[in-house]
Design an enzyme around this catalytic site. Structure first.
Site, PDB file in Angstrom:
ATOM      1  N   SER A 142       0.846  -1.194   0.000  1.00 46.08           N
ATOM      2  CA  SER A 142       0.000   0.000   0.000  1.00 46.08           C
ATOM      3  C   SER A 142       0.880   1.242   0.000  1.00 46.08           C
ATOM      4  O   SER A 142       2.069   1.190   0.342  1.00 46.08           O
ATOM      5  CB  SER A 142      -0.885   0.001   1.263  1.00 46.08           C
ATOM      6  OG  SER A 142      -1.500   1.255   1.468  1.00 46.08           O
ATOM      7  N   TYR A 155      -2.946  -0.331  10.440  1.00 48.44           N
ATOM      8  CA  TYR A 155      -2.937  -0.698   9.026  1.00 48.44           C
ATOM      9  C   TYR A 155      -1.590  -0.348   8.404  1.00 48.44           C
ATOM     10  O   TYR A 155      -1.007  -1.145   7.652  1.00 48.44           O
ATOM     11  CB  TYR A 155      -4.064   0.033   8.299  1.00 48.44           C
ATOM     12  CG  TYR A 155      -4.128  -0.254   6.815  1.00 48.44           C
ATOM     13  CD1 TYR A 155      -4.807  -1.366   6.328  1.00 48.44           C
ATOM     14  CD2 TYR A 155      -3.522   0.604   5.890  1.00 48.44           C
ATOM     15  CE1 TYR A 155      -4.873  -1.627   4.964  1.00 48.44           C
ATOM     16  CE2 TYR A 155      -3.578   0.353   4.530  1.00 48.44           C
ATOM     17  CZ  TYR A 155      -4.257  -0.759   4.068  1.00 48.44           C
ATOM     18  OH  TYR A 155      -4.307  -1.017   2.723  1.00 48.44           O
TER      19      TYR A 155
END
Length: 251
Positions: A142, A155
């Site tokens: 990501s 996250y």
């Protein structure tokens, strides 16, 4: 040149591929010539996804966070159907809460879904690839692999771990003929980001923050995936490829 990027005769397993990025990658890999294996836990959603893709797409339903289940599913598939040549570890989740109030159970679930699944499925598939002296593993990282935003610290930690686990896979398995790399998407319009897409204030911020000036389209990840899955990337290993409209390149 086209042969460099061809996936003809290859079989690719994509975890979390009933929707979003995983589904887009599955469609793109079929167009590049691969046979795809769709994975998820919801068989009804997998059936719907397979119907949309058509062709000879296959399904393999299992929980990517359960080590024993993963091992049994992968070993069983290889024994019955043959080699998995390409693995895309795409299964993932998000939970947004300020760090001081972040629930411990949500943190553990993030670790299992975003990191442990990459280990479990990666190891199970790699054991067969190692025996064949060939294989491609692509982990979905990501933009948060490199950057942080308020409310998603756990996250961010998991996606940093995915990039380093990718390096570890390459370090251990490159000598066996495997190429292990990661794709780090920026902000894409997906079900995982539905709340952000619906937030006009966030979208305005994102358009100003991203040099490309917009959200990404999931189809724009296909080229990177096909490259890392094909012979064109035969000497690329342990790399994280950012597909983010330039957001990690600018202040």
């Amino acid at each position: 040149m086209s042969n460099l990027f061809s996936l003809n005769g290859r079989r690719a397993l994509i975890t979390g591929s009933s929707q979003g990025i995983g589904f887009a990658l599955a469609k793109g890999m079929v167009e590049a010539g691969a046979q795809v294996i769709l994975n998820g836990r919801d068989t009804a959603k997998l059936e719907a996804a397979r119907a949309q893709i058509g062709g000879d797409a296959q399904m393999l339903a299992f929980d990517a966070t359960d080590h024993d289940t993963v091992r049994a599913a992968i070993d069983g598939f290889e024994a019955e159907h043959g080699a998995i040549d390409i693995l895309v570890n795409n299964a993932g989740m998000q939970h947004r809460t300020e760090l001081e109030n972040f629930p411990a159970d949500a943190f553990e679930k993030l670790l299992q879904t975003n990191v442990a699944s990459v280990f479990h499925v990666g190891q199970a598939v790699a054991r067969h690839m190692i025996a064949r002296k060939a294989g491609k593993i692509i982990n979905i990282a990501s933009v948060q692999t490199a950057l942080a935003r308020p409310g998603i610290a756990p996250y961010t930690a998991t996606k940093g771990a995915v990039a380093n686990l990718t390096k570890g896979m390459a370090t251990d398995w490159a000598r066996h003929g495997l190429q292990c790399n990661a794709i780090a998407p920026g902000y894409f319009d997906t079900p995982l980001n539905a709340a952000l897409v619906a937030d006009s204030e966030f979208t305005t911020w994102l358009e100003k923050r991203t040099p490309a000036g917009r959200w990404g389209n999931v189809d724009e990840l296909v080229g990177a995936c096909v490259f890392l899955a094909s012979g064109a990337s035969s000497f690329v290993n342990g790399h994280t490829l950012y597909v983010d409209g330039g957001i990690t390149a600018s202040l």
